[in-house]
Design a protein around this motif. Structure first.
Motif, PDB file in Angstrom:
ATOM      1  N   UNK A   1     132.587 -25.010 -36.617  1.00 41.85           N
ATOM      2  CA  UNK A   1     131.158 -25.298 -36.759  1.00 41.85           C
ATOM      3  C   UNK A   1     130.724 -24.702 -38.089  1.00 41.85           C
ATOM      4  N   UNK A   2     130.135 -25.527 -38.922  1.00 42.42           N
ATOM      5  CA  UNK A   2     129.712 -25.106 -40.262  1.00 42.42           C
ATOM      6  C   UNK A   2     130.853 -24.449 -41.030  1.00 42.42           C
ATOM      7  N   UNK A   3     132.083 -24.969 -40.849  1.00 42.49           N
ATOM      8  CA  UNK A   3     133.234 -24.483 -41.579  1.00 42.49           C
ATOM      9  C   UNK A   3     133.891 -23.238 -41.010  1.00 42.49           C
ATOM     10  N   UNK A   4     133.368 -22.709 -39.930  1.00 49.97           N
ATOM     11  CA  UNK A   4     133.919 -21.491 -39.318  1.00 49.97           C
ATOM     12  C   UNK A   4     134.598 -21.840 -37.996  1.00 49.97           C
ATOM     13  N   UNK A   5     135.690 -21.148 -37.678  1.00 54.43           N
ATOM     14  CA  UNK A   5     136.372 -21.319 -36.404  1.00 54.43           C
ATOM     15  C   UNK A   5     135.344 -21.299 -35.276  1.00 54.43           C
ATOM     16  N   UNK A   6     135.446 -22.235 -34.330  1.00 51.85           N
ATOM     17  CA  UNK A   6     134.412 -22.404 -33.304  1.00 51.85           C
ATOM     18  C   UNK A   6     134.192 -21.131 -32.489  1.00 51.85           C
ATOM     19  N   UNK A   7     135.257 -20.459 -32.074  1.00 53.94           N
ATOM     20  CA  UNK A   7     135.079 -19.254 -31.271  1.00 53.94           C
ATOM     21  C   UNK A   7     134.440 -18.140 -32.089  1.00 53.94           C
ATOM     22  N   UNK A   8     134.867 -18.003 -33.334  1.00 52.54           N
ATOM     23  CA  UNK A   8     134.256 -17.005 -34.211  1.00 52.54           C
ATOM     24  C   UNK A   8     132.780 -17.296 -34.448  1.00 52.54           C
ATOM     25  N   UNK A   9     132.482 -18.579 -34.637  1.00 53.93           N
ATOM     26  CA  UNK A   9     131.087 -18.950 -34.857  1.00 53.93           C
ATOM     27  C   UNK A   9     130.240 -18.649 -33.631  1.00 53.93           C
ATOM     28  N   UNK A  10     130.711 -19.057 -32.458  1.00 55.32           N
ATOM     29  CA  UNK A  10     129.927 -18.826 -31.245  1.00 55.32           C
ATOM     30  C   UNK A  10     129.719 -17.343 -30.997  1.00 55.32           C
ATOM     31  N   UNK A  11     130.729 -16.550 -31.277  1.00 53.03           N
ATOM     32  CA  UNK A  11     130.581 -15.111 -31.124  1.00 53.03           C
ATOM     33  C   UNK A  11     129.570 -14.566 -32.122  1.00 53.03           C
ATOM     34  N   UNK A  12     129.596 -15.081 -33.357  1.00 52.38           N
ATOM     35  CA  UNK A  12     128.705 -14.556 -34.392  1.00 52.38           C
ATOM     36  C   UNK A  12     127.246 -14.903 -34.132  1.00 52.38           C
TER      37      UNK A  12
ATOM     38  N   UNK B   1     130.934   1.051 -25.036  1.00 47.15           N
ATOM     39  CA  UNK B   1     132.364   1.279 -24.876  1.00 47.15           C
ATOM     40  C   UNK B   1     132.846   0.491 -23.659  1.00 47.15           C
ATOM     41  N   UNK B   2     132.945  -0.831 -23.792  1.00 46.69           N
ATOM     42  CA  UNK B   2     133.277  -1.675 -22.638  1.00 46.69           C
ATOM     43  C   UNK B   2     134.706  -1.442 -22.149  1.00 46.69           C
ATOM     44  N   UNK B   3     134.973  -1.833 -20.903  1.00 47.63           N
ATOM     45  CA  UNK B   3     136.317  -1.645 -20.345  1.00 47.63           C
ATOM     46  C   UNK B   3     137.340  -2.528 -21.053  1.00 47.63           C
ATOM     47  N   UNK B   4     138.602  -2.144 -20.948  1.00 43.21           N
ATOM     48  CA  UNK B   4     139.693  -2.917 -21.531  1.00 43.21           C
ATOM     49  C   UNK B   4     139.673  -4.337 -20.956  1.00 43.21           C
ATOM     50  N   UNK B   5     139.886  -5.305 -21.805  1.00 43.52           N
ATOM     51  CA  UNK B   5     139.885  -6.694 -21.373  1.00 43.52           C
ATOM     52  C   UNK B   5     138.538  -7.374 -21.523  1.00 43.52           C
ATOM     53  N   UNK B   6     137.485  -6.619 -21.809  1.00 40.79           N
ATOM     54  CA  UNK B   6     136.162  -7.203 -22.029  1.00 40.79           C
ATOM     55  C   UNK B   6     136.221  -8.014 -23.313  1.00 40.79           C
ATOM     56  N   UNK B   7     135.808  -9.272 -23.285  1.00 38.35           N
ATOM     57  CA  UNK B   7     136.010 -10.172 -24.415  1.00 38.35           C
ATOM     58  C   UNK B   7     134.974 -10.053 -25.522  1.00 38.35           C
ATOM     59  N   UNK B   8     133.862  -9.417 -25.247  1.00 37.62           N
ATOM     60  CA  UNK B   8     132.808  -9.338 -26.247  1.00 37.62           C
ATOM     61  C   UNK B   8     132.856  -7.991 -26.965  1.00 37.62           C
ATOM     62  N   UNK B   9     132.352  -7.959 -28.198  1.00 36.58           N
ATOM     63  CA  UNK B   9     132.371  -6.693 -28.934  1.00 36.58           C
ATOM     64  C   UNK B   9     131.394  -5.685 -28.326  1.00 36.58           C
ATOM     65  N   UNK B  10     131.670  -4.407 -28.505  1.00 31.02           N
ATOM     66  CA  UNK B  10     130.748  -3.393 -27.981  1.00 31.02           C
ATOM     67  C   UNK B  10     129.418  -3.437 -28.716  1.00 31.02           C
ATOM     68  N   UNK B  11     128.373  -2.963 -28.053  1.00 30.74           N
ATOM     69  CA  UNK B  11     127.063  -2.864 -28.685  1.00 30.74           C
ATOM     70  C   UNK B  11     126.297  -1.708 -28.061  1.00 30.74           C
ATOM     71  N   UNK B  12     125.536  -1.031 -28.871  1.00 30.04           N
ATOM     72  CA  UNK B  12     124.719   0.090 -28.417  1.00 30.04           C
ATOM     73  C   UNK B  12     123.254  -0.336 -28.517  1.00 30.04           C
TER      74      UNK B  12
END
Length: 164
Positions: A132-143, A30-41
């Motif tokens: 990258x590989x047909x996916x939006x660069x930021x989405x790809x890097x996040x994935x 449950x990261x703080x507001x403004x944290x750019x990455x998705x939460x993970x447990x």
């Protein structure tokens, strides 16, 4: 390599003890507001991996090791890593490092091939990578989650890079 389920379950239990030292363990789900990455447990993810290992979900050591590696990458912390045997000895790397650069230091960074970024000082016609590989660069890097600390620290090597 076949997976020894009993050892895999024991490994996860022992690794959990090590993971307790991760300083961001409690805020990542449950990261703080403004944290750019998705939460993970991380601990919940280890529980899931351990259960799957116990019931024979993973067909081999590589799949088990990949699950652990992917879980740790989901923390986006370049200092949180583990070298697992089946992942350490097998891999593919394409030598095209990426960098992210903000145009003025406060604007969101854009992603460039490293060699193109070197040219930015001399030319304004260098284009950022948009997919990258047909996916939006930021989405790809996040994935792919290569374990870097944040967006502007992500470096990745990959093919089929498209620019504007």
């Amino acid at each position: 390599m076949p997976l020894d389920e009993g050892r895999a379950v024991s490994f996860v239990e022992e690794y959990r003890k090590y993971l307790q030292f991760q300083s961001t363990l409690e805020i990542l789900p449950n990261p703080p507001e403004g944290y750019l990455m998705p939460p993970t447990d991380l601990l919940g993810g280890l529980d899931e991996i351990q259960v799957k290992a116990a019931i024979g979900f993973y067909s081999n050591q590589y799949d088990f090791d990949t699950a652990i590696s992917d879980l740790l990458k989901s923390a986006y912390d370049g200092h949180l890593a583990i070298r697992l045997c089946s992942l350490h000895y097998f891999g593919l790397e394409i030598d095209m490092p990426l960098v992210s650069i903000s145009s003025n230091g406060t604007a969101l960074p854009q992603v460039y091939a490293y060699n193109d970024a070197l040219q930015l000082q001399n030319e304004s016609s260098v284009s950022p990578i948009i997919s990258i590989n047909g996916e939006d660069v930021m989405g790809y890097l996040l994935s792919v989650g290569y374990g870097s600390q944040d967006w502007d620290a992500m470096l990745v090597c990959h093919s089929k890079v498209e620019t504007r």
